[in-house]
Structure formats: C-alpha cells, structure tokens
Design a protein around this motif. Structure first.
Motif, PDB file in Angstrom:
ATOM      1  N   SER A  77       1.003  -1.211  -0.066  1.00 32.22           N
ATOM      2  CA  SER A  77      -0.039   0.004   0.055  1.00 32.22           C
ATOM      3  C   SER A  77       1.108   1.286   0.155  1.00 32.22           C
ATOM      4  O   SER A  77       1.841   1.353   0.754  1.00 32.22           O
ATOM      5  CB  SER A  77      -0.871  -0.015   1.280  1.00 32.22           C
ATOM      6  OG  SER A  77      -1.418   1.141   1.229  1.00 32.22           O
ATOM      7  N   LYS A  82      -4.731 -11.310  -0.962  1.00 34.43           N
ATOM      8  CA  LYS A  82      -5.977 -11.598  -1.257  1.00 34.43           C
ATOM      9  C   LYS A  82      -6.234 -12.738  -2.335  1.00 34.43           C
ATOM     10  O   LYS A  82      -5.169 -13.121  -3.129  1.00 34.43           O
ATOM     11  CB  LYS A  82      -6.598 -10.530  -2.163  1.00 34.43           C
ATOM     12  CG  LYS A  82      -6.670  -9.120  -1.112  1.00 34.43           C
ATOM     13  CD  LYS A  82      -7.255  -7.952  -2.030  1.00 34.43           C
ATOM     14  CE  LYS A  82      -7.132  -6.524  -1.304  1.00 34.43           C
ATOM     15  NZ  LYS A  82      -7.726  -5.471  -2.193  1.00 34.43           N
ATOM     16  N   PRO A 103     -11.687  -8.233 -12.787  1.00 36.58           N
ATOM     17  CA  PRO A 103     -12.408  -6.969 -12.451  1.00 36.58           C
ATOM     18  C   PRO A 103     -12.699  -6.330 -13.690  1.00 36.58           C
ATOM     19  O   PRO A 103     -13.334  -5.179 -13.852  1.00 36.58           O
ATOM     20  CB  PRO A 103     -11.488  -6.181 -11.694  1.00 36.58           C
ATOM     21  CG  PRO A 103     -10.030  -6.241 -12.005  1.00 36.58           C
ATOM     22  CD  PRO A 103     -10.271  -7.788 -12.474  1.00 36.58           C
ATOM     23  N   TYR A 139     -13.802  -2.656 -12.150  1.00 36.07           N
ATOM     24  CA  TYR A 139     -14.072  -2.268 -10.673  1.00 36.07           C
ATOM     25  C   TYR A 139     -12.547  -2.184 -10.113  1.00 36.07           C
ATOM     26  O   TYR A 139     -11.797  -2.897 -10.069  1.00 36.07           O
ATOM     27  CB  TYR A 139     -14.678  -3.616  -9.958  1.00 36.07           C
ATOM     28  CG  TYR A 139     -14.837  -2.965  -8.611  1.00 36.07           C
ATOM     29  CD1 TYR A 139     -15.849  -2.413  -8.128  1.00 36.07           C
ATOM     30  CD2 TYR A 139     -14.089  -3.834  -7.420  1.00 36.07           C
ATOM     31  CE1 TYR A 139     -15.893  -1.968  -6.675  1.00 36.07           C
ATOM     32  CE2 TYR A 139     -14.093  -3.437  -6.427  1.00 36.07           C
ATOM     33  CZ  TYR A 139     -15.087  -2.498  -5.733  1.00 36.07           C
ATOM     34  OH  TYR A 139     -15.170  -2.209  -4.637  1.00 36.07           O
ATOM     35  N   SER A 140     -12.510  -0.996  -9.260  1.00 31.45           N
ATOM     36  CA  SER A 140     -11.277  -0.928  -8.589  1.00 31.45           C
ATOM     37  C   SER A 140     -11.526  -0.843  -6.938  1.00 31.45           C
ATOM     38  O   SER A 140     -12.631  -0.095  -6.494  1.00 31.45           O
ATOM     39  CB  SER A 140     -10.727   0.916  -8.935  1.00 31.45           C
ATOM     40  OG  SER A 140      -9.740   0.848  -7.972  1.00 31.45           O
ATOM     41  N   ASP A 141     -10.540  -1.357  -6.378  1.00 29.16           N
ATOM     42  CA  ASP A 141     -11.234  -1.436  -4.944  1.00 29.16           C
ATOM     43  C   ASP A 141      -9.912  -0.318  -4.130  1.00 29.16           C
ATOM     44  O   ASP A 141      -9.390  -0.540  -3.040  1.00 29.16           O
ATOM     45  CB  ASP A 141     -10.778  -2.892  -4.220  1.00 29.16           C
ATOM     46  CG  ASP A 141      -9.326  -3.418  -4.494  1.00 29.16           C
ATOM     47  OD1 ASP A 141      -8.467  -2.741  -5.226  1.00 29.16           O
ATOM     48  OD2 ASP A 141      -9.001  -4.379  -4.141  1.00 29.16           O
ATOM     49  N   TYR A 162      -9.041   3.559   1.294  1.00 27.09           N
ATOM     50  CA  TYR A 162      -8.662   3.000   2.782  1.00 27.09           C
ATOM     51  C   TYR A 162      -9.695   3.561   3.478  1.00 27.09           C
ATOM     52  O   TYR A 162     -10.946   4.250   3.573  1.00 27.09           O
ATOM     53  CB  TYR A 162      -7.267   3.848   3.132  1.00 27.09           C
ATOM     54  CG  TYR A 162      -7.507   5.342   2.920  1.00 27.09           C
ATOM     55  CD1 TYR A 162      -7.961   5.772   4.250  1.00 27.09           C
ATOM     56  CD2 TYR A 162      -7.027   6.094   2.117  1.00 27.09           C
ATOM     57  CE1 TYR A 162      -8.129   7.270   4.343  1.00 27.09           C
ATOM     58  CE2 TYR A 162      -7.142   7.460   1.997  1.00 27.09           C
ATOM     59  CZ  TYR A 162      -7.817   8.039   2.912  1.00 27.09           C
ATOM     60  OH  TYR A 162      -7.563   9.549   3.078  1.00 27.09           O
ATOM     61  N   ASN A 215     -13.438   5.249  -1.020  1.00 31.13           N
ATOM     62  CA  ASN A 215     -13.799   4.034  -1.608  1.00 31.13           C
ATOM     63  C   ASN A 215     -13.453   3.979  -2.921  1.00 31.13           C
ATOM     64  O   ASN A 215     -13.139   4.838  -3.810  1.00 31.13           O
ATOM     65  CB  ASN A 215     -15.382   4.362  -1.742  1.00 31.13           C
ATOM     66  CG  ASN A 215     -16.032   4.310  -0.231  1.00 31.13           C
ATOM     67  OD1 ASN A 215     -15.969   3.191   0.680  1.00 31.13           O
ATOM     68  ND2 ASN A 215     -16.682   5.314   0.272  1.00 31.13           N
ATOM     69  N   GLY A 216     -13.303   2.666  -3.467  1.00 36.79           N
ATOM     70  CA  GLY A 216     -13.231   2.465  -4.702  1.00 36.79           C
ATOM     71  C   GLY A 216     -14.485   2.452  -5.553  1.00 36.79           C
ATOM     72  O   GLY A 216     -15.511   3.141  -4.898  1.00 36.79           O
ATOM     73  N   SER A 247     -18.605   5.807 -10.598  1.00 36.38           N
ATOM     74  CA  SER A 247     -19.176   5.774  -9.229  1.00 36.38           C
ATOM     75  C   SER A 247     -19.312   7.127  -8.819  1.00 36.38           C
ATOM     76  O   SER A 247     -19.826   7.312  -7.470  1.00 36.38           O
ATOM     77  CB  SER A 247     -18.513   4.717  -8.446  1.00 36.38           C
ATOM     78  OG  SER A 247     -18.641   3.451  -8.934  1.00 36.38           O
ATOM     79  N   TYR A 271      -7.784  10.368  -3.324  1.00 38.06           N
ATOM     80  CA  TYR A 271      -7.323   9.251  -2.483  1.00 38.06           C
ATOM     81  C   TYR A 271      -5.843   9.690  -1.819  1.00 38.06           C
ATOM     82  O   TYR A 271      -5.528   8.959  -0.710  1.00 38.06           O
ATOM     83  CB  TYR A 271      -6.804   8.256  -3.519  1.00 38.06           C
ATOM     84  CG  TYR A 271      -7.860   7.694  -4.340  1.00 38.06           C
ATOM     85  CD1 TYR A 271      -8.606   6.660  -3.375  1.00 38.06           C
ATOM     86  CD2 TYR A 271      -8.494   7.834  -5.561  1.00 38.06           C
ATOM     87  CE1 TYR A 271      -9.641   5.759  -3.707  1.00 38.06           C
ATOM     88  CE2 TYR A 271      -9.677   7.019  -6.116  1.00 38.06           C
ATOM     89  CZ  TYR A 271     -10.234   6.166  -5.008  1.00 38.06           C
ATOM     90  OH  TYR A 271     -11.447   5.516  -5.639  1.00 38.06           O
TER      91      TYR A 271
END
Length: 257
Positions: free
Chosen positions: A49, A59, A76, A96-98, A101, A116-117, A143, A183
């Motif tokens: 990170s 993961k 994704p 999709y992005s995660d 934090y 948020n992602g 989003s 971010y």
C-alpha cells in the motif's frame, strides 16, 4: 475539479453496449456460440500500500473468465469489443477498482474520512506491431467517488518459449487532480498536528511489469505477474504516503472449457 459528465458517460456506455450486443446477435448464426470460451480458477495477489503504516494484504479470490467474438470478462474488467480493422482493435471497458482506505487501516489515517473504490468506465485501443503491442486506455469514475479520470499508455512484447509465454511491459499512467486529491489529499477538516491539509494535483506514475503464462496441460494454465509502480511526485508528496513506489505479485490458476 470534479468530472461532471457522469450521467452522459454512463448513458453512452450503456447504449453502446446494448446496440453492439443487438447487432452481434442479429448478425451471428447460432454456431458462433461455439466460439465462446469459459474459464474457472483461483487468483492470489499481494500488493504493498502507498499509505503510511498500512499493512500489505494478501487476497485470494475465485476467478471467472469468458470470451467470445463480442465480449471479454477477466477479473475485475469487462470489455465489449467494437468493430476493428487490421492491426488495430477497439473496446469499451468497465472495471471495478478497490482503491482507497478506511481510517482504521493505520494510526496515521485516524480522523480521515473513508475513501472508496468503485466502477470505472471508458475505452481502450490496441495496436499490434511486430516488435511491440501498444495500447491506450481512458477511464472515468462512473461511481462518482473521486470524480476523476485516468489515462494509461502501455508498450509490451510477447515471446513464446515452449509452453511458457513471457510478456514484459512498460506503462505510464496519468491520474487527474480529482483522483489524486480524493485518494491522497487531506481536507481541512481532516488536518491534525503533523498532518497538514494537502491538495493533490495531477500525477504520472510509471509501471514496470512482467507477466508469464504457463500451459500445464490441455485446458490447464497458470500465470504469474510481478510489477513495480513508481509514484508521481504529487502522490509521493502527500503526508499520507510513505513510499516512493508500490510492488505487486499476482498468481492464478485457470481451467478453460
């Protein structure tokens, strides 16, 4: 500055997918369904990170893939293939992005609002040349979390060594000020002693990577992808960031049918 054309972006993407799917179904005979390829497998990934004191997570996720003449699903990302010619191909892309934090992820993030992602929509074009594959990708935050945009330019080269496929790559990723500020920025209400308010500006990251695909047996394959991303100065200068770059290792097993 926030990306303000969210409804038109979503509407245009949805309309394009609908029209393309309708045309594909109208023009393709039933036998085209035999060109569909499915895959099931398992993926594992470990990525550092950029945020201070945030632990590196491992993961493990199930993997589903699908591809035919009109669409491709991998991880994704979902691509809708557009009419292409010769060495050039075009796709619409949803990903999709995660990213992001929670304040509980590290002591240095206490008092920060959650980031948020979400879903990103855009387009990609690929140019296949004898010496390299070149690609350009644009994505916008559908989003409306960051209101940001990203542009990725990549050059890669594929080599075959028996059952092993090797593909090194070099990519430049531009992220606009809305993305970086969301971010990596610090709002006035989030500032603390030792954590001053910070307004993020646009940044360019540089990624070096290597992907290996290995055919184990008919219908069975595995892949390993390693990468290191050098963060742009606007990201590195954020009080939230404790690294000049982030590294990732991902591996997967896939059964195709």
């Amino acid at each position: 500055m926030y990306f303000t054309s969210r409804p038109p972006l979503i509407a245009a993407f949805t309309l394009a997918m609908t029209l393309h799917s309708a045309v594909a179904q109208a023009e393709s005979p039933p036998k085209e369904e035999k060109n569909s390829r499915w895959g099931l497998g398992l993926g594992i990934g470990r990525e550092t990170s950029p945020y201070r004191s945030v632990k590196t997570d491992t993961k493990i996720l199930p993997l589903l893939t699908f591809e035919n003449d009109y669409a491709r699903l991998f991880g994704p990302s979902l691509d809708v293939k557009l009419p292409s010619a010769g060495l050039v191909s075009f796709t619409l892309r949803a990903r999709y992005s995660d990213a992001g934090y929670e304040a509980s992820d590290a002591a240095e993030l206490q008092g920060m609002e959650k980031r948020n992602g979400g879903l990103w929509l855009g387009a990609r074009t690929d140019l296949r040349l004898p010496l390299a594959n070149l690609s350009a990708e644009w994505l916008g935050d559908a989003s409306n979390r960051s209101g940001g945009q990203q542009i990725r330019l990549e050059a890669s080269h594929r080599s075959q060594f028996g059952s092993v496929n090797v593909m090194p790559r070099l990519a430049m990723v531009w992220q606009d000020s809305s993305y970086v500020d969301y971010y990596y920025g610090i709002r006035a209400t989030e500032s603390r002693v030792g954590r001053a308010a910070y307004d993020g500006t646009s940044s360019i990251n540089t990624e070096l990577g290597l992907r290996m695909n290995i055919s184990l047996a008919p219908k069975h394959s595995t892949s390993v992808d390693v990468s290191h991303t050098i963060l742009g100065s606007s990201i590195k200068d954020s009080p939230l960031v404790g690294r000049s770059g982030i590294s990732a290792v991902r591996a997967s097993y896939l059964y195709s049918f």
